[in-house]
Design an enzyme around this catalytic site. Structure first.
Site, PDB file in Angstrom:
ATOM      1  N   SER A  83       0.834  -1.204   0.000  1.00 39.71           N
ATOM      2  CA  SER A  83       0.000   0.000   0.000  1.00 39.71           C
ATOM      3  C   SER A  83       0.870   1.256   0.000  1.00 39.71           C
ATOM      4  CB  SER A  83      -0.941  -0.026   1.208  1.00 39.71           C
ATOM      5  OG  SER A  83      -1.862   1.039   1.165  1.00 39.71           O
ATOM      6  N   ASP A 140     -10.235  -4.563  -4.752  1.00 44.59           N
ATOM      7  CA  ASP A 140      -9.683  -3.599  -3.795  1.00 44.59           C
ATOM      8  C   ASP A 140     -10.540  -2.336  -3.790  1.00 44.59           C
ATOM      9  OD1 ASP A 140      -8.075  -1.723  -2.374  1.00 44.59           O
ATOM     10  OD2 ASP A 140      -6.260  -2.825  -2.933  1.00 44.59           O
ATOM     11  N   HIS A 173      -8.222  -4.910  -0.049  1.00 43.92           N
ATOM     12  CA  HIS A 173      -6.971  -4.186   0.196  1.00 43.92           C
ATOM     13  C   HIS A 173      -6.115  -4.802   1.309  1.00 43.92           C
ATOM     14  CE1 HIS A 173      -4.377  -0.753  -0.377  1.00 43.92           C
ATOM     15  NE2 HIS A 173      -4.377  -0.490   0.923  1.00 43.92           N
TER      16      HIS A 173
END
Length: 369
Positions: free
Chosen positions: A147, A212, A241
């Site tokens: 991320s 996601d 995610h």
């Protein structure tokens, strides 16, 4: 507008857990720094490292006895080391790698406040520790960014030309692009990964969930397309995610990737060594050949050179034979002279003896008379 947007992007990017999921405890008996509430493990070390921006970050190093690679893991924007602790242990075991994780400035027990440029200084401090404290080489390091962690990961990867590999887990194109589908990069944007990925010179694996809801899968796909050295990506069907590590394909594909890059590096090293040995053997032979050629050239000139008369050796040989002949004739001459003298001497002696004998005979005749 730019300042406001940048501020919003920064607020989106960082959500440090509050309170921190762990505390640091100093063990006076062993002199070790421990993470409470986790039990002490012999293969886990907790360190505090200073950064070039004046903060102090907490790192966690997991050692594997058979490791040939070291994973430097930059976690997501809403986690800290306490929440990642068990995953790091499991990754080290299953992937057979050493692993270092760290908390960004302002996360966990790290000091300071989170910011884009602090994360760049944070990962530099962690990487420096791997080199100086644990003896890791750039060729053995795999950078892993999850991320928002893809930001410091790609920033460092773009500046290290000999990395073993990079893993991007649910990565972002840039901070601004997560919120708005902008087509170009603005100066006030943060984590401009879209501009840095083409500068990475090692194999890149991208892992992204197709569902996601935080960072669209298109971010991962575009970063993969822009990679120089692409490895087969993993698009996890139904993945969101923060749940990709729960899919069986996740660890299987990651393990395959690490095995592949380790073998590839070993093969390149073996090929380079073989070429060096071959070159070392070839150079002396060529050198000898180069020395031989002038000699052959001289021999050829000798063969082609027309005779100009007797050589010095021939002249010496002729002169020496002439000298022997003269000496031989001189000896013969002296021999003849000696024989003549001897003959004359013999004749004289014979004549004298004969004369004496005749004289004696004459004396004998006188006496008889």
């Amino acid at each position: 507008m730019g300042g406001v947007t940048s501020s919003v992007a920064a607020k989106f990017a960082f959500f440090p857990p509050s309170p921190s999921s762990y505390k640091l405890v100093y063990d006076e008996l062993t002199g070790l720094l421990l993470m409470n509430p986790f039990p002490h493990r012999e293969n886990v070390e907790i360190l505090k490292l200073p950064t070039r921006r004046g903060t102090e970050i907490v790192t966690m190093y997991v050692r594997h006895p058979m490791a040939t690679s070291t994973l430097l893991y930059s976690h997501g924007n809403a986690a800290d080391l306490g929440q990642m602790y068990e995953l790091f242990i499991e990754l080290s075991i299953h992937l057979k790698v050493n692993l270092m994780g760290y908390d960004y400035s302002g996360y966990g027990q790290s000091t300071g406040k989170p910011s884009e440029h602090h994360t760049y200084a944070d990962i530099e401090a962690a990487y420096k520790c791997l080199e100086e404290t644990y003896g890791a080489k750039q060729e053995d390091v795999i950078l892993y960014g999850q991320s928002v962690g893809s930001g410091p990961t790609l920033d460092l990867a773009a500046r290290l030309p000999h990395l073993r590999a990079v893993v991007l887990h649910s990565p972002i194109l840039s901070g601004l692009r997560v919120m708005y589908p902008v087509k170009k990069t603005y100066w006030f944007d943060i984590f401009k990964n879209i501009d840095k990925i083409p500068l990475v010179n090692c194999p890149v694996l991208v892992i992204h969930g197709t569902c996601d809801e935080v960072v669209d899968c298109s971010h991962g796909k575009q970063l993969w397309e822009l990679s120089k050295e692409k490895y087969e990506p993993l698009w996890l069907e139904g993945g969101n995610h923060c749940d990709l590590e729960h899919y069986p394909e996740y660890i299987k594909h990651l393990k395959k990737f690490i095995t592949t890059v380790e073998r590839s590096l070993s093969s390149r090293a073996s090929t380079a060594q073989s070429e060096k040995q071959s070159s070392d053997l070839e150079m002396p032979r060529q050198s000898v050949d180069r020395r031989e050629k002038p000699r052959q050239s001289v021999d050829r000139r000798e063969k082609e050179k027309p005779p100009k008369g007797p050589s010095k050796k021939s002249k010496l040989r002729i002169t020496f034979e002439q000298h022997l002949d003269r000496t031989r004739r001189s000896v013969d001459f002296h021999e003849k002279a000696r024989k003549s003298v001897d003959h004359h001497q013999h004749h004289q002696n014979h004549h004298q003896i004969e004369r004496g004998r005749k004289s004696v005979d004459r004396l004998d005749r006188v006496r008889s008379e």
